[in-house]
Design a protein around this motif. Structure first.
Motif, PDB file in Angstrom:
ATOM      1  N   ARG A 358       0.863  -1.054   0.425  1.00  0.00           N
ATOM      2  CA  ARG A 358       0.119   0.483  -0.179  1.00  0.00           C
ATOM      3  C   ARG A 358       1.157   1.630   0.211  1.00  0.00           C
ATOM      4  N   PRO A 361      -2.658   6.192   2.858  1.00  0.00           N
ATOM      5  CA  PRO A 361      -3.743   5.720   2.928  1.00  0.00           C
ATOM      6  C   PRO A 361      -5.252   5.832   2.111  1.00  0.00           C
ATOM      7  N   HIS A 486      -7.555   2.353   6.742  1.00  0.00           N
ATOM      8  CA  HIS A 486      -5.967   2.206   6.553  1.00  0.00           C
ATOM      9  C   HIS A 486      -4.633   3.145   6.843  1.00  0.00           C
ATOM     10  N   GLY A 488      -1.022   4.483   7.893  1.00  0.00           N
ATOM     11  CA  GLY A 488       0.427   5.000   8.917  1.00  0.00           C
ATOM     12  C   GLY A 488       0.853   5.265   7.230  1.00  0.00           C
ATOM     13  N   GLY A 489       1.907   4.143   7.452  1.00  0.00           N
ATOM     14  CA  GLY A 489       2.765   3.959   5.806  1.00  0.00           C
ATOM     15  C   GLY A 489       4.275   4.347   6.296  1.00  0.00           C
ATOM     16  N   CYS A 493       4.877   0.343   7.075  1.00  0.00           N
ATOM     17  CA  CYS A 493       3.879  -0.336   8.381  1.00  0.00           C
ATOM     18  C   CYS A 493       2.266   0.474   8.415  1.00  0.00           C
ATOM     19  N   TRP A 494       1.212  -0.770   8.318  1.00  0.00           N
ATOM     20  CA  TRP A 494       0.058   0.145   8.007  1.00  0.00           C
ATOM     21  C   TRP A 494      -0.735  -0.605   9.057  1.00  0.00           C
ATOM     22  N   GLU A 495      -2.082  -0.314   9.097  1.00  0.00           N
ATOM     23  CA  GLU A 495      -2.575  -0.884  10.599  1.00  0.00           C
ATOM     24  C   GLU A 495      -4.697  -0.257   9.912  1.00  0.00           C
ATOM     25  N   HIS A 496      -5.203  -1.089  10.910  1.00  0.00           N
ATOM     26  CA  HIS A 496      -6.688  -0.877   9.418  1.00  0.00           C
ATOM     27  C   HIS A 496      -7.233  -0.933  11.086  1.00  0.00           C
ATOM     28  N   CYS A 599       2.481  -6.008   5.352  1.00  0.00           N
ATOM     29  CA  CYS A 599       2.371  -4.573   5.839  1.00  0.00           C
ATOM     30  C   CYS A 599       2.086  -4.384   6.929  1.00  0.00           C
ATOM     31  N   TYR A 600       1.312  -5.376   7.655  1.00  0.00           N
ATOM     32  CA  TYR A 600       0.498  -4.895   8.459  1.00  0.00           C
ATOM     33  C   TYR A 600       0.416  -6.475   9.692  1.00  0.00           C
TER      34      TYR A 600
END
Length: 637
Positions: A358, A361, A486, A488-489, A493-496, A599-600
């Motif tokens: 990703r 966002p 979605h 972060g970045g 690193c991404w968070e749902h 990423c998650y």
């Protein structure tokens, strides 16, 4: 080789002679409730006197065979009036019609065939006819069983056969090796009750780091060793590495601690290290056995000890590059493990499916029902196990929560739910669809969440630890438009996150619910009020049961079933035809999804998965927690 997956056995149909294995309470003539096992009274009706007096009984919906509650079934064969099954430990069971005219004399529950176990035969296949059974024993696994029974007795007079044992288990999956050793120790404990009994959460370790440079240092794997002796005696364990390869120069095997004491039901973490003094990429494949000798020490002189063998393999790097050469199958296996760390909505995300990371966002909006399951008694569990077990307390907490959470997760999956988050001792579950495939209306989603909640409260209302404490739960449900974010970045690193009206409604509905209850928000109640029996609870509503006119929703795992394969009961209930439409099935996992899934998943978890360490040990740590709350933001700003 037998699979050690989800081997839960369900049966339905004719039960004239006990061929379903449900016990004598299902004998023809008994008054037994029938209907789908959905945890409420809807669709259930007691047998009429005419049916009760008939010569046969029948189950119209799948019923779980309670005799296999703690056993994984790998093979099953159904004959006309009798049934057979094989478990992952190689045990054979039969049940059903016997040579008797009295129905009570038939085998109404699964019966272990002790002949095979007494001969140390590992059964791999079964077949049942109308009046007979046939079983196929695996010769190789049976040979290993017989050898293990001899080698695990420390006082055996025969010459140790470590090298031959190592040769037999070479290339065998670790979970199968553990099944063989567990069965061996079960036999010894049943026939030699003066022997100590221990267990490991692993039976096979593979040292195969990702980079050549790491091989010059120390490679470490952890194993949990637990005392399973039935009485209150302590067990003393000595650890010894038995190297049986002539080409193993260039590394040192270290086990820490080399000796320790296991209190009753206590657990100790054993660290197995391989320290290399040169480039291991030049070494051949090397295997060694770690032997754990368990005894009661000087407090029980003259009593024998038991041995437990941990098979370890050191694999060299085949190519000198920074990245380990990986086959598609290895990557796919890793993706399957990673998929268990994220909710289903992530697996269906277009970025993850396409195989890319990703880059920005995003936000999606779709209707959903949120089910919040809160477990009570967690604090008491921690305090009591800390007093009873000391440093082993965290392992016990982890064991009990895993058992209870596992059953809850399965129940949510049965009704098409998706576990989004674990909030300590609570679960946040989504009943909705991926934003790109929204076809099911909100009232259908709300009804599905309510059915799931009632089923959980009826079948899993509490968890009895058998150690002096119980866990109970209460459930709240909210519905509405849900925002899927979605964020972060940073450093990939991404968070749902999910926000919206359903979660706001949970504040009051969860607080209003008591142990064993299901409370829904007033918005949810407005959608299903004609289909439920309820009573006001403040601004919310307590759900008592479902009305008879509510659409039938079979309790199946819709995550693994395509929408066109879902059971359709429209012939019996006209309203049920559209209930199952549009359910999103679990996306097909591919090797391309690895990049998106990483990423998650936290980097610490990724490092363990990359080194093939999928087992987690519970432990006490001193930490500092920083909680940051952003004010001035609303979900619809």
């Amino acid at each position: 080789l037998p699979s050690l997956g989800q081997g839960r056995l369900y049966v339905w149909g004719s039960n004239r002679y006990g061929e379903l294995g449900l016990g004598v309470n299902r004998v023809p003539g008994a008054s037994v409730e029938r209907g789908p096992p959905n945890g409420n009274a809807t669709g259930n009706a007691s047998m009429s006197s005419a049916t009760s007096s008939s010569s046969s009984s029948c189950e119209f919906f799948p019923v779980f065979v309670e005799s296999f509650k703690d056993v994984i079934v790998t093979r099953v064969s159904a004959g006309e009036d009798c049934t057979s099954a094989v478990t992952h430990h190689g045990f054979a069971y039969v049940w059903g019609k016997l040579a008797s005219k009295d129905s009570l004399q038939h085998q109404w529950k699964p019966r272990l065939l002790k002949y095979f176990s007494s001969q140390h035969l590992f059964i791999g296949q079964s077949a049942s006819g109308s009046t007979h059974h046939a079983f196929l024993a695996d010769t190789r696994l049976s040979d290993i069983l017989q050898l293990l029974v001899r080698e695990c007795r420390d006082d055996n007079k025969a010459k140790p056969a470590y090298a031959y044992l190592q040769h037999l288990v070479s290339g065998m999956p670790g979970d199968l090796i553990k099944a063989l050793q567990d069965r061996t120790h079960q036999y010894l404990h049943e026939h030699y009750r003066d022997l100590p009994l221990i267990s490991l959460n692993e039976a096979k370790l593979t040292f195969h780091p990702k980079e050549v440079k790491s091989l010059m240092n120390v490679s470490t794997l952890m194993v949990a060793v637990t005392n399973y002796t039935q009485d209150a005696r302590r067990v003393m364990v000595r650890v010894e590495a038995k190297r049986k390869s002539s080409g193993g120069e260039g590394f040192e095997i270290i086990c820490e601690p080399s000796a320790f004491v296991l209190e009753r039901r206590g657990t100790v973490s054993l660290r197995v290290k391989v320290q290399s003094d040169k480039d291991r990429s030049l070494l051949p494949d090397t295997a060694f056995l770690v032997r754990l000798q368990a005894s009661f020490g000087s407090s029980a002189p003259g009593r024998s000890a038991t041995n437990y063998f941990l098979y370890c393999k050191i694999s060299p790097i085949q190519i000198k590059s920074k990245a380990l050469a990986r086959t598609d199958q290895r990557v796919l296996d890793l993706v399957k493990v990673m998929a268990t760390y994220v909710p289903r909505i992530i697996l269906a995300d277009p970025c993850v499916v396409a195989g890319g990371a990703r880059t920005s966002p995003s936000m999606d909006l779709f209707p959903a029902a949120i089910l919040f399951i809160d477990i009570s008694g967690f604090t008491m569990l921690n305090e009591q196990l800390a007093r009873q077990s000391g440093s082993a307390g965290p392992e016990q907490v982890s064991k009990h929560l895993n058992l209870y959470f596992g059953q809850l997760i399965e129940a949510v999956g049965f009704y098409g739910g998706d576990v989004l988050k674990f909030a300590g001792d609570a679960m946040i579950c989504l009943f909705g669809e991926t934003p790109t495939t929204t076809t099911t209306t909100l009232d259908k989603l709300a009804l599905r969440a309510v059915r799931c909640a009632l089923h959980i409260q009826a079948t899993l209302p509490e968890y009895d630890s058998k150690e002096g404490f119980r866990l109970t739960l209460h459930i709240g449900i909210g519905v509405g438009e849900l925002y899927s974010l979605h964020l972060g970045g940073m450093e990939g690193c991404w968070e749902h996150l999910v926000v919206g009206e359903p979660l706001i409604q949970l504040r009051s509905s969860v607080d209003a619910s008591r142990s064993g209850e299901v409370v829904v928000s007033k918005e949810c109640h407005q959608l299903i009020q004609d289909l439920v029996l309820s009573s006001p609870r403040g601004d919310d509503f307590l759900i008592v049961s479902l009305q008879n006119n509510s659409p039938m929703i079979p309790p199946l795992n819709f995550a693994n079933i395509k929408p066109d394969e879902v059971l359709n009961e429209s012939s019996q209930n006209p309203k049920s035809q559209d209930v199952n439409k549009g359910l999103s099935n679990l996306p097909h996992l591919t090797v391309q999804m690895e990049t998106g899934l990483r990423c998650y998943i936290p980097k610490g978890v990724q490092a363990r998965l990359d080194s093939n360490q999928v087992q987690w040990l519970a432990e006490l740590r001193h930490v500092t927690v920083l909680f940051v709350k952003l004010t001035g933001l609303t979900y619809n700003c």
